[in-house]
Write an enzyme that holds these catalytic residues in place. Sequence first.
Site, PDB file in Angstrom:
ATOM      1  N   GLU A 113      47.457  41.260  29.959  1.00 28.75           N
ATOM      2  CA  GLU A 113      46.659  42.494  29.817  1.00 28.75           C
ATOM      3  C   GLU A 113      46.529  43.023  28.390  1.00 28.75           C
ATOM      4  OE1 GLU A 113      48.370  45.319  32.561  1.00 28.75           O
ATOM      5  OE2 GLU A 113      47.800  44.137  34.303  1.00 28.75           O
TER       6      GLU A 113
ATOM      7  N   ASN B 258      46.859  36.090  30.887  1.00 22.68           N
ATOM      8  CA  ASN B 258      46.593  36.690  32.206  1.00 22.68           C
ATOM      9  C   ASN B 258      46.017  38.099  32.044  1.00 22.68           C
ATOM     10  OD1 ASN B 258      47.044  36.388  35.148  1.00 22.68           O
ATOM     11  ND2 ASN B 258      48.524  38.066  34.911  1.00 22.68           N
TER      12      ASN B 258
ATOM     13  N   HIS C 100      42.355  41.748  41.186  1.00 16.10           N
ATOM     14  CA  HIS C 100      42.626  42.874  42.087  1.00 16.10           C
ATOM     15  C   HIS C 100      41.284  43.532  42.407  1.00 16.10           C
ATOM     16  CE1 HIS C 100      46.932  42.568  41.456  1.00 16.10           C
ATOM     17  NE2 HIS C 100      46.767  42.616  40.151  1.00 16.10           N
TER      18      HIS C 100
ATOM     19  N   GLU D 146      46.828  37.090  40.975  1.00 15.31           N
ATOM     20  CA  GLU D 146      47.372  38.284  41.654  1.00 15.31           C
ATOM     21  C   GLU D 146      46.388  38.806  42.691  1.00 15.31           C
ATOM     22  OE1 GLU D 146      48.735  41.224  38.804  1.00 15.31           O
ATOM     23  OE2 GLU D 146      49.519  39.702  37.457  1.00 15.31           O
TER      24      GLU D 146
ATOM     25  N   ASP E 194      44.336  40.378  45.414  1.00 10.17           N
ATOM     26  CA  ASP E 194      44.362  41.259  46.585  1.00 10.17           C
ATOM     27  C   ASP E 194      43.002  41.939  46.668  1.00 10.17           C
ATOM     28  OD1 ASP E 194      44.767  43.100  44.481  1.00 10.17           O
ATOM     29  OD2 ASP E 194      46.780  43.644  45.125  1.00 10.17           O
TER      30      ASP E 194
HETATM   31  C1  XIL Z   1      52.913  45.601  39.721  1.00 12.30           C
HETATM   32  C2  XIL Z   1      53.915  45.449  40.846  1.00 12.30           C
HETATM   33  O1  XIL Z   1      53.262  44.917  41.966  1.00 12.30           O
HETATM   34  C3  XIL Z   1      54.532  46.782  41.171  1.00 12.30           C
HETATM   35  O2  XIL Z   1      55.608  46.610  42.091  1.00 12.30           O
HETATM   36  C4  XIL Z   1      55.037  47.464  39.910  1.00 12.30           C
HETATM   37  O3  XIL Z   1      55.479  48.763  40.219  1.00 12.30           O
HETATM   38  C5  XIL Z   1      53.974  47.543  38.851  1.00 12.30           C
HETATM   39  O4  XIL Z   1      53.474  46.239  38.604  1.00 12.30           O
HETATM   40  N1  XIL Z   1      49.180  43.574  36.944  1.00 12.30           N
HETATM   41  C6  XIL Z   1      50.286  42.766  36.798  1.00 12.30           C
HETATM   42  C7  XIL Z   1      51.426  42.923  37.732  1.00 12.30           C
HETATM   43  O5  XIL Z   1      50.289  41.849  35.964  1.00 12.30           O
HETATM   44  O6  XIL Z   1      52.655  42.670  37.112  1.00 12.30           O
HETATM   45  C8  XIL Z   1      51.434  44.300  38.361  1.00 12.30           C
HETATM   46  O7  XIL Z   1      52.478  44.322  39.336  1.00 12.30           O
HETATM   47  C9  XIL Z   1      50.094  44.617  38.950  1.00 12.30           C
HETATM   48  C10 XIL Z   1      49.033  44.621  37.895  1.00 12.30           C
END
Ligand code: XIL
Length: 352
Positions: A163, A205, A242, A271, A273
């Site tokens: 990020e 990422n 996401h 990641e 969802d």
């Molecule tokens: C999130 C986790 O799912 C949570 O449990 C935590 O509180 C915060 O981080 N981007 C990422 C992940 O790269 O590491 C994040 O994970 C979600 C967004």
Amino acid sequence: MSKLRRGSGRGARCAAAVAVLTLVVTGVAAGSAQAAGSTLQAAAAESGRYFGTAIAAGRLNDSTYSTIANREFNMITAENEMKMDATEPNRGQFNYTQGDRILNWALQNGKQVRGHALAWHSQQPGWMQNMEGSDLRQAMLNHVTQVATHYKGKIYAWDVVNEAFQDGSSGARRNSNLQRTGNDWIEAAFRAARAADPGAKLCYNDYNTDDWTHAKTQAVYNMVKDFKARGVPIDCVGLQSHFNPQSPVPNNYQTTLSSFAALGVDVQITELDIEGSGSSQAENYRKVVQACLNVSRCTGITVWGVRDTDSWRSGGTPLLFDGSGNKKAAYTSTLNTLNAGGTGTPTPTPTP
Ligand code: XIL
């Protein structure tokens, strides 16, 4: 009757041949339907891909959770346990207890592990949040080196940097303490990771990098292109992916995947969802999975949790299993899409 009468001539032999062919084709189809994967990992493996999930160490004792995780997934990401605050709570003091729990559970169950994440502006330990400049640069590089060395030889791919770009139309780097150490902090982190664990694939990422037309996507693309041109060690790009109604699956998602892949890096959905429910959520999962299957260097998909209730965005019910561990419509469409395959067979790339 007329059909029967035609049964003695050339037409009949043709019809018979067609019938036999039909039988053969049906037989083949039935055969492959029987051989179809009955779990996400088996279905993804048919095309040489993995299917993963994020795991929280604290949930591994929940047998509903660990049973699903073990059955369905063959790539594991620690949801929080390998992050900077977890692994280096005090400067120079490293704690791998929870990260190792996840790693060992994964390896003992024959799974691979994605390391997440070596350098990030978020979830930094308190001591690091207050640092700037060359002191911070040195601390960050030491962190990358120590953590990648601890896990050396056991990680399939590391999210080396997470990020680092800003949202919106600027295409700029995110203004973070790490960025303020100098624009070359990302490549410095990648070089340190390569030196520490030459066998791990090294990924950049990010989120909001799914729409090919977005400035952030283009900015990451240009950075990766530049890294490849200058020989900075990078092997993969992770799209967090996401999705929700404000940030839906873009229609050009496959173009984004294939454009990154064309730079000579693997692409992974890291990641995933998708908030929603029912058939619309199932359709969105189908689109994402199909796009990956159509790009040969899209090597795998990870969803960000097991059941909706395990999700960081549980209110959006964004995952493939409901809170009781039942398969959702999104699960079925994901499985069916994986089983149907795509046009892009991944070419296994040698580890760097
Ligand atoms: C999130 C986790 O799912 C949570 O449990 C935590 O509180 C915060 O981080 N981007 C990422 C992940 O790269 O590491 C994040 O994970 C979600 C967004």
